[in-house]
Design a protein around this motif. Structure first.
Motif, mmCIF file in Angstrom:
data_model
loop_
_atom_site.group_PDB
_atom_site.id
_atom_site.type_symbol
_atom_site.label_atom_id
_atom_site.label_comp_id
_atom_site.label_asym_id
_atom_site.label_seq_id
_atom_site.Cartn_x
_atom_site.Cartn_y
_atom_site.Cartn_z
ATOM 1 N N ASN A 168 0.701 -1.342 0.003
ATOM 2 C CA ASN A 168 0.027 -0.016 -0.123
ATOM 3 C C ASN A 168 0.936 1.260 0.051
ATOM 4 O OD1 ASN A 168 -3.133 -0.635 0.681
ATOM 5 N ND2 ASN A 168 -1.890 -2.118 1.819
ATOM 6 N N ASN A 169 2.241 1.095 -0.345
ATOM 7 C CA ASN A 169 3.124 2.195 -0.386
ATOM 8 C C ASN A 169 2.919 3.189 1.056
ATOM 9 O OD1 ASN A 169 5.212 3.469 -1.563
ATOM 10 N ND2 ASN A 169 3.903 5.010 -2.299
ATOM 11 N N THR A 170 2.594 2.424 1.988
ATOM 12 C CA THR A 170 2.621 3.035 3.512
ATOM 13 C C THR A 170 4.065 3.315 4.556
ATOM 14 O OG1 THR A 170 0.082 2.503 3.409
ATOM 15 C CG2 THR A 170 1.302 3.030 5.602
ATOM 16 N N ILE A 171 4.132 4.210 4.966
ATOM 17 C CA ILE A 171 5.132 4.539 5.831
ATOM 18 C C ILE A 171 5.062 3.888 7.242
ATOM 19 C CG2 ILE A 171 6.644 6.449 6.960
ATOM 20 C CD1 ILE A 171 6.166 8.110 4.615
ATOM 21 N N VAL A 172 5.934 3.126 7.898
ATOM 22 C CA VAL A 172 5.426 2.681 9.038
ATOM 23 C C VAL A 172 6.204 3.499 10.031
ATOM 24 C CG1 VAL A 172 5.990 0.691 10.754
ATOM 25 C CG2 VAL A 172 5.085 0.455 8.270
ATOM 26 N N CYS A 173 5.819 4.186 10.752
ATOM 27 C CA CYS A 173 6.485 4.848 12.272
ATOM 28 C C CYS A 173 6.516 3.808 13.186
ATOM 29 C CB CYS A 173 5.574 6.232 12.552
ATOM 30 S SG CYS A 173 6.452 7.010 13.905
ATOM 31 N N SER A 174 7.575 3.460 13.749
ATOM 32 C CA SER A 174 7.719 2.292 14.714
ATOM 33 C C SER A 174 8.287 2.785 16.069
ATOM 34 C CB SER A 174 8.570 1.291 14.323
ATOM 35 O OG SER A 174 8.381 0.093 15.193
ATOM 36 N N ASP A 175 7.400 2.855 17.228
ATOM 37 C CA ASP A 175 7.625 3.359 18.418
ATOM 38 C C ASP A 175 8.415 2.195 19.020
ATOM 39 O OD1 ASP A 175 8.051 3.903 21.010
ATOM 40 O OD2 ASP A 175 5.966 4.453 21.397
ATOM 41 N N GLU A 176 9.784 2.308 19.152
ATOM 42 C CA GLU A 176 10.570 1.161 19.698
ATOM 43 C C GLU A 176 11.299 1.704 21.087
ATOM 44 O OE1 GLU A 176 12.760 -0.546 16.537
ATOM 45 O OE2 GLU A 176 10.877 -0.766 15.171
ATOM 46 N N ILE A 177 10.395 2.509 21.993
ATOM 47 C CA ILE A 177 10.961 2.813 22.938
ATOM 48 C C ILE A 177 11.396 1.829 24.084
ATOM 49 C CG2 ILE A 177 8.939 3.364 24.064
ATOM 50 C CD1 ILE A 177 10.359 6.117 25.126
ATOM 51 N N HIS A 178 10.823 0.733 24.004
ATOM 52 C CA HIS A 178 10.755 -0.326 25.059
ATOM 53 C C HIS A 178 11.457 -1.365 24.615
ATOM 54 C CE1 HIS A 178 7.815 1.268 27.714
ATOM 55 N NE2 HIS A 178 6.998 1.501 26.681
ATOM 56 N N CYS A 179 12.433 -1.453 23.605
ATOM 57 C CA CYS A 179 13.156 -2.264 22.824
ATOM 58 C C CYS A 179 14.273 -2.916 23.931
ATOM 59 C CB CYS A 179 13.478 -1.968 21.408
ATOM 60 S SG CYS A 179 15.166 -0.691 21.633
ATOM 61 N N GLU A 180 14.878 -2.256 24.557
ATOM 62 C CA GLU A 180 15.603 -2.910 25.483
ATOM 63 C C GLU A 180 14.903 -3.775 26.913
ATOM 64 O OE1 GLU A 180 19.802 -0.823 25.556
ATOM 65 O OE2 GLU A 180 18.427 0.786 25.397
ATOM 66 N N LEU A 181 13.822 -3.347 26.936
ATOM 67 C CA LEU A 181 13.125 -3.977 28.255
ATOM 68 C C LEU A 181 12.589 -5.414 27.867
ATOM 69 C CD1 LEU A 181 11.618 -0.669 29.491
ATOM 70 C CD2 LEU A 181 13.461 -1.882 30.390
ATOM 71 N N ILE A 182 13.451 -6.229 27.639
ATOM 72 C CA ILE A 182 12.855 -7.537 27.142
ATOM 73 C C ILE A 182 13.044 -8.486 28.482
ATOM 74 C CG2 ILE A 182 13.161 -9.646 25.656
ATOM 75 C CD1 ILE A 182 12.376 -7.072 24.114
ATOM 76 N N LEU A 183 11.971 -8.904 28.956
ATOM 77 C CA LEU A 183 11.802 -9.769 30.159
ATOM 78 C C LEU A 183 11.911 -11.108 29.944
ATOM 79 C CD1 LEU A 183 9.023 -8.118 32.090
ATOM 80 C CD2 LEU A 183 11.707 -7.348 32.018
ATOM 81 N N ASP A 184 11.412 -11.649 28.694
ATOM 82 C CA ASP A 184 11.464 -12.973 28.228
ATOM 83 C C ASP A 184 12.762 -13.301 27.306
ATOM 84 O OD1 ASP A 184 11.403 -15.612 27.137
ATOM 85 O OD2 ASP A 184 9.200 -15.125 26.307
ATOM 86 N N LYS A 185 13.664 -14.027 28.038
ATOM 87 C CA LYS A 185 15.042 -14.074 27.259
ATOM 88 C C LYS A 185 15.101 -15.002 26.147
ATOM 89 C CE LYS A 185 17.738 -12.511 31.530
ATOM 90 N NZ LYS A 185 18.763 -12.686 32.345
ATOM 91 N N THR A 186 13.756 -15.563 25.937
ATOM 92 C CA THR A 186 13.906 -16.216 24.685
ATOM 93 C C THR A 186 13.366 -15.499 23.416
ATOM 94 O OG1 THR A 186 11.567 -16.824 24.683
ATOM 95 C CG2 THR A 186 12.915 -18.343 25.961
ATOM 96 N N GLN A 187 13.009 -14.270 23.337
ATOM 97 C CA GLN A 187 12.672 -13.235 22.593
ATOM 98 C C GLN A 187 13.848 -12.039 22.276
ATOM 99 O OE1 GLN A 187 9.671 -13.789 21.180
ATOM 100 N NE2 GLN A 187 9.501 -15.367 22.520
ATOM 101 N N LYS A 188 13.657 -11.590 21.158
ATOM 102 C CA LYS A 188 14.455 -10.928 20.659
ATOM 103 C C LYS A 188 14.107 -9.500 19.913
ATOM 104 C CE LYS A 188 18.685 -10.231 17.524
ATOM 105 N NZ LYS A 188 19.605 -9.252 18.654
ATOM 106 N N HIS A 189 14.385 -8.447 20.141
ATOM 107 C CA HIS A 189 13.560 -7.236 19.480
ATOM 108 C C HIS A 189 14.199 -7.210 18.034
ATOM 109 C CE1 HIS A 189 12.039 -3.215 18.753
ATOM 110 N NE2 HIS A 189 13.448 -2.926 18.093
ATOM 111 N N ILE A 190 13.232 -6.865 17.043
ATOM 112 C CA ILE A 190 13.900 -6.885 15.617
ATOM 113 C C ILE A 190 13.262 -5.471 15.363
ATOM 114 C CG2 ILE A 190 13.400 -7.629 13.298
ATOM 115 C CD1 ILE A 190 13.118 -10.398 14.650
ATOM 116 N N PRO A 191 13.939 -4.415 15.013
ATOM 117 C CA PRO A 191 13.720 -3.323 14.398
ATOM 118 C C PRO A 191 12.898 -3.358 13.046
ATOM 119 C CG PRO A 191 15.933 -3.087 15.180
ATOM 120 C CD PRO A 191 15.711 -4.583 15.165
ATOM 121 N N TYR A 192 11.712 -2.739 12.947
ATOM 122 C CA TYR A 192 10.858 -2.988 11.728
ATOM 123 C C TYR A 192 11.549 -2.623 10.620
ATOM 124 C CZ TYR A 192 7.757 -1.974 7.871
ATOM 125 O OH TYR A 192 7.033 -2.129 6.737
ATOM 126 N N ALA A 193 12.575 -1.446 10.688
ATOM 127 C CA ALA A 193 13.278 -1.049 9.452
ATOM 128 C C ALA A 193 14.585 -2.069 9.173
ATOM 129 C CB ALA A 193 13.910 0.423 9.868
#
Length: 384
Positions: A190-215
């Motif tokens: 759809n040629n749509t820009i994504v604004c991704s709020d990733e302010i909590h990206c370092e607050l990962i409590l479940d260590k099986t998970q990994k933050h992936i920036p949308y960009a």
């Protein structure tokens, strides 16, 4: 250095939004606003001390050291290579959201987001005189996730921007790579820009998970992206006002800078130095923080799910518990709990009626007292 997260620091009378704004009785435990009741890392305090003792508080610029550190850490943590000229500094996350809403498209265009969500998302859309298109998260396999069928159906020809929150506030979801790729596929189509709020990206409590920036998904996604980042939530320096946007596309970035320049101020030297010290000097504090928050989370999860009518899903990230009260006969949970000495946020603020949000980034003893009050309040209500 060993940090003491059990220390209780009296914040009343310090003009704290969390502790002073509502004028509650001193017996009330406030758990609504998203800052932590922990002392900041000692290196940040020392950096603030030196900046203060210098004695001149004029206009400031960002140091090359901070820029280089942001670039270095973004690559090392997320394998995303960014350029220094992509970075636009902001005095907070909310100005970034609002600037994105104003700078993409034009009046009466559409902006899409998911609900319930951090309220500046829908307020920013309204402020920019855009039409909000929304899709509610769905519960699947014990976590909240995106309703892709509904998202895809909801796009219209004027949907220029998608506001994403990852990790999610409220709800604590860390979106997986397949989930993000599916969203990217829809937005790119759809040629749509994504604004991704990733302010909590370092607050990962479940260590099986990994933050992936949308960009970081692809060059195509990167080219149509605005990523909002900050050390503020992770290092408890939200009041310092230091955030930034990463905008690779030159045209999108120029529009964003033009828009924000007319609305928001530049940052102070204290803000830049707090961010630099947090990123550079506070790794041990951060590791201990995550361990402490996980203990609080696990305790709260067990206790809330043992209370009749309440439900909390495991949170993969953030320190903001999202509690489902819809099965309870209590019509105004926030009001009942406030009468019993615990102030939470009603979920309606986030367009999540029937929920409350609880900030568990506090000393364990304070959390335990709050939980005991919640248990007692609901038990007494049920008896009546």
């Amino acid at each position: 250095m060993q940090y003491n997260f059990d220390e209780i620091i009296d914040r009343r009378g310090t003009d704290s939004f969390k502790w002073d704004f509502w004028g509650d009785d001193k017996s009330v435990i406030p758990m609504p606003v998203a800052d932590m009741d922990f002392r900041c890392p000692e290196p940040v305090i020392e950096a603030m001390r030196l900046a203060t003792e210098h004695g001149i508080y004029g206009y400031s610029i960002c140091s090359s050291e901070l820029v280089d550190l942001v670039i270095k850490q973004t690559f090392e943590k997320y394998n995303w290579k960014i350029e220094k000229y992509w970075i636009v500094w902001l005095p907070g996350m909310v100005p970034g959201i609002t600037s994105a809403c104003h700078s993409v498209g034009k009046t009466d265009d559409s902006i899409m987001t998911t609900l319930p969500v951090y309220h500046p998302f829908h307020k920013g859309i309204d402020h920019a005189n855009r039409k909000m298109i929304s899709s509610y998260l769905i519960e699947k396999n014990g976590r909240y996730t995106l309703n892709f069928d509904e998202i895809e159906r909801s796009f219209d020809s004027k949907t220029n921007l998608f506001l994403l929150c990852n990790p999610y506030n409220p709800g604590g979801t860390v979106f997986t790579e397949p989930e993000l790729r599916k969203l990217s596929e829809i937005c790119l189509k759809n040629n749509t820009i994504v604004c991704s709020d990733e302010i909590h990206c370092e607050l990962i409590l479940d260590k099986t998970q990994k933050h992936i920036p949308y960009a970081a998904l692809s060059k195509e996604a990167e080219n149509l992206s605005i990523t909002l980042l900050s050390p503020s939530k992770t290092y408890n320096i939200a009041g310092m006002g230091c955030s930034f946007a990463v905008i690779p596309n030159a045209e999108i970035r120029a529009n964003f800078v033009k828009t924000k320049s007319g609305m928001v101020p530049e940052l102070s030297r204290h803000a830049y130095l707090a961010a630099l010290s947090a990123y550079r000097d506070c790794g041990d504090w951060y590791e201990q923080l995550i361990d402490y928050l996980k203990i609080n989370h696990d305790y709260l999860l067990e206790k809330i799910n043992a209370i009749p009518g309440l439900k909390m899903l495991p949170h993969q990230a953030t320190y903001l518990a999202w509690i489902d009260c819809r099965a309870s006969p209590i019509k105004n949970m926030q009001e009942l709990l406030l009468k019993n000495g615990v102030r939470l946020i009603d979920g309606s603020l986030f367009k999540g009626e029937g929920f409350v949000r609880l900030n568990f980034a506090c000393p364990f003893s304070v959390l335990k007292t709050a939980v005991e009050r919640i248990e007692k309040a609901i038990a007494e209500y049920d008896q009546n």
